[in-house]
Structures are given as structure tokens and as C-alpha cells.
Design a protein around this motif. Structure first.
Motif, PDB file in Angstrom:
ATOM      1  N   ALA A   1       0.835  -1.209   0.000  1.00  0.00           N
ATOM      2  CA  ALA A   1       0.000   0.000   0.000  1.00  0.00           C
ATOM      3  C   ALA A   1       0.868   1.258   0.000  1.00  0.00           C
ATOM      4  O   ALA A   1       0.563   2.255  -0.677  1.00  0.00           O
ATOM      5  N   ALA A   2       1.971   1.223   0.763  1.00  0.00           N
ATOM      6  CA  ALA A   2       2.887   2.367   0.791  1.00  0.00           C
ATOM      7  C   ALA A   2       3.540   2.571  -0.564  1.00  0.00           C
ATOM      8  O   ALA A   2       3.756   3.710  -1.011  1.00  0.00           O
ATOM      9  N   GLU A   3       3.869   1.473  -1.251  1.00  0.00           N
ATOM     10  CA  GLU A   3       4.463   1.583  -2.581  1.00  0.00           C
ATOM     11  C   GLU A   3       3.488   2.213  -3.574  1.00  0.00           C
ATOM     12  O   GLU A   3       3.879   3.052  -4.404  1.00  0.00           O
ATOM     13  N   GLU A   4       2.240   1.827  -3.508  1.00  0.00           N
ATOM     14  CA  GLU A   4       1.234   2.409  -4.399  1.00  0.00           C
ATOM     15  C   GLU A   4       1.037   3.896  -4.101  1.00  0.00           C
ATOM     16  O   GLU A   4       0.846   4.697  -5.012  1.00  0.00           O
ATOM     17  N   ARG A   5       1.032   4.235  -2.819  1.00  0.00           N
ATOM     18  CA  ARG A   5       0.885   5.645  -2.448  1.00  0.00           C
ATOM     19  C   ARG A   5       2.088   6.463  -2.906  1.00  0.00           C
ATOM     20  O   ARG A   5       1.961   7.617  -3.322  1.00  0.00           O
ATOM     21  N   LEU A   6       3.279   5.866  -2.824  1.00  0.00           N
ATOM     22  CA  LEU A   6       4.496   6.568  -3.220  1.00  0.00           C
ATOM     23  C   LEU A   6       4.500   6.901  -4.710  1.00  0.00           C
ATOM     24  O   LEU A   6       5.057   7.922  -5.120  1.00  0.00           O
ATOM     25  N   LYS A   7       3.872   6.051  -5.526  1.00  0.00           N
ATOM     26  CA  LYS A   7       3.846   6.290  -6.963  1.00  0.00           C
ATOM     27  C   LYS A   7       3.084   7.563  -7.314  1.00  0.00           C
ATOM     28  O   LYS A   7       3.253   8.108  -8.404  1.00  0.00           O
ATOM     29  N   LYS A   8       2.235   8.037  -6.406  1.00  0.00           N
ATOM     30  CA  LYS A   8       1.409   9.204  -6.685  1.00  0.00           C
ATOM     31  C   LYS A   8       2.098  10.513  -6.302  1.00  0.00           C
ATOM     32  O   LYS A   8       1.540  11.582  -6.510  1.00  0.00           O
ATOM     33  N   TYR A   9       3.285  10.431  -5.694  1.00  0.00           N
ATOM     34  CA  TYR A   9       3.955  11.637  -5.202  1.00  0.00           C
ATOM     35  C   TYR A   9       5.366  11.734  -5.781  1.00  0.00           C
ATOM     36  O   TYR A   9       6.044  10.723  -5.983  1.00  0.00           O
ATOM     37  N   SER A  10       5.773  12.946  -6.039  1.00  0.00           N
ATOM     38  CA  SER A  10       7.142  13.239  -6.458  1.00  0.00           C
ATOM     39  C   SER A  10       7.615  14.456  -5.682  1.00  0.00           C
ATOM     40  O   SER A  10       6.826  15.376  -5.393  1.00  0.00           O
ATOM     41  N   ILE A  11       8.908  14.505  -5.334  1.00  0.00           N
ATOM     42  CA  ILE A  11       9.484  15.619  -4.579  1.00  0.00           C
ATOM     43  C   ILE A  11      10.338  16.450  -5.532  1.00  0.00           C
ATOM     44  O   ILE A  11      11.263  15.937  -6.163  1.00  0.00           O
ATOM     45  N   TYR A  12      10.020  17.729  -5.615  1.00  0.00           N
ATOM     46  CA  TYR A  12      10.759  18.641  -6.477  1.00  0.00           C
ATOM     47  C   TYR A  12      11.293  19.805  -5.646  1.00  0.00           C
ATOM     48  O   TYR A  12      10.645  20.264  -4.711  1.00  0.00           O
TER      49      TYR A  12
END
Length: 216
Positions: free
Chosen positions: A29-40
Motif C-alpha cells: 500500500a505504501a508503494e502504491e501511495r508513493l507512486k502518486k507523489y514526487s518531490i521537487y
């Protein structure tokens, strides 16, 4: 990777008892959530420090690294109290480097209200830019705070803690009190000397007031 299939109910109950399934799906679930975010970064820059590796577990609040802006830098300078009073937000200062040629225009963006007990200076922060500026460079700025009358610049080592300097009068060492007006990097602007005073600048063994000095 996917979990291997269990071969029996007993094995399945064992895996369930130790919460392996719940931990596995929590990670998925954490991996799926991580795919939705990027840090710029809020600017185009470069990474000068990385605190984690690819695939590392990151805790909340843990610093990931340091990114600097290649086109806009901040410089901290310590100035005395009198100068800090005249430096206002938006004041422009010209900076130079002893290593490379060129000038850089800096603008005061903020000032600290706390005096550094070690140097008795106030930190002032400048925003500056330039194509030859690098992270960690030392720059020197010039700011004219006013004009002094009847003053002399002396090395800091020539003035004692109680504000006295040693003079040579008729080959005899004498002491004279001076007033410190301003403090520079290795020098002090003083008032109280008159024309013709010969200040002793070189160090020699145990100079004593009243001692006669033989000149070679």
C-alpha cells in the motif's frame, strides 16, 4: 516481490500469526501511495548532499539531502553594531573575491537581532548571484558608513586591552591613551594621536614605559 504460496493450512496459520501478511500488504500500500507523489526543489539546482540510498526506509521528518540553487546564493557576514544599524533590508553591497576577478552585487535580505558573543558582531544575510560563484566561497564586501576626522588606522596588535599604545619620544618608550572608533579585520581605527607621534608597531622583548631604546 510477491509472497510465496503456502503449502499447507498449518504453514498459512503460522505466517498469519506472525503478521507477515499484514506487514506485506502495508508495504504494498505504501508503494502504491508513493507512486502518486514526487518531490521537487522549488528551483533549478544541484544535490550537494544525499542522506539516503535508493530503496532506503525513510522515517517522517528525516532529511533526505541538501539541494542548492546554482543561480542565487545567500552569504552571511558579521558586521559590528554601528554598521548593522545602517544596513537595511534592500541595501546593495558590492562583493569581490581574492581568488577570481569580477564583482558581485549583494542585497540585504535579513538581519539577526542577536550579537555573536565570540566576535561581538551581528550576522547579516545577503542575496547575491553570479556565474562564477560557488558554494563555500569567501567574498569581501565594501560598505561606507561615514567619514572620520583626525583618525589613524593601526594594527590590532599595537593597541593594549586598556586602550593604550606605545610611542617612541626622544628614544624613550612612552604610553598614550587612544580611542577606538571602528574595528576592521586586523586593524583598528583610533583617535587621539597627533602628527609626529611614532607608534611602536614591531614586537620586542618586554617594552617598558620609560625605557630608553637604542636605534641601530
Amino acid at each position: 516481490p510477491p509472497l510465496p504460496a503456502t503449502l499447507s493450512k498449518k504453514e498459512k496459520y503460522y505466517v498469519t500469526t506472525y503478521q507477515i501478511y499484514s506487514q506485506y500488504y502495508a508495504i504494498k500500500a505504501a508503494e502504491e501511495r508513493l507512486k502518486k507523489y514526487s518531490i521537487y526543489a522549488p528551483y533549478s539546482g544541484i544535490v550537494i548532499q544525499s542522506n539516503i540510498d535508493i530503496g532506503s526506509l525513510v522515517s517522517p521528518g528525516q532529511p533526505l539531502g541538501t539541494i542548492i540553487n546554482r543561480y542565487s546564493y545567500e552569504l552571511e557576514a558579521g558586521v559590528n553594531l554601528a554598521t548593522a544599524e545602517q544596513l537595511r533590508i534592500g541595501t546593495k553591497i558590492t562583493f569581490t573575491s581574492n581568488a577570481i576577478a569580477g564583482e558581485y552585487r549583494g542585497v540585504v535580505v535579513r538581519k539577526n537581532n542577536i550579537i555573536d558573543p565570540q566576535t561581538q558582531n551581528i550576522p547579516v544575510y545577503f542575496q547575491l548571484s553570479g556565474k562564477n560563484i560557488r558554494q563555500g566561497m569567501y567574498l569581501e564586501g565594501t560598505f561606507q558608513v561615514g567619514a572620520y576626522q583626525d583618525v589613524v588606522t593601526l594594527p590590532s596588535s599595537a593597541i593594549s586591552r586598556n586602550g593604550h599604545v606605545l610611542l617612541l619620544q626622544d628614544d624613550v618608550i612612552q604610553s598614550k591613551t587612544v580611542e577606538a572608533i571602528d574595528f576592521l579585520t586586523d586593524e583598528v581605527v583610533v583617535r587621539g594621536l597627533t602628527e609626529g607621534d611614532q607608534v611602536i608597531l614591531n614586537n620586542f622583548e618586554l617594552p617598558v614605559v620609560g625605557q630608553k631604546v637604542a636605534l641601530n
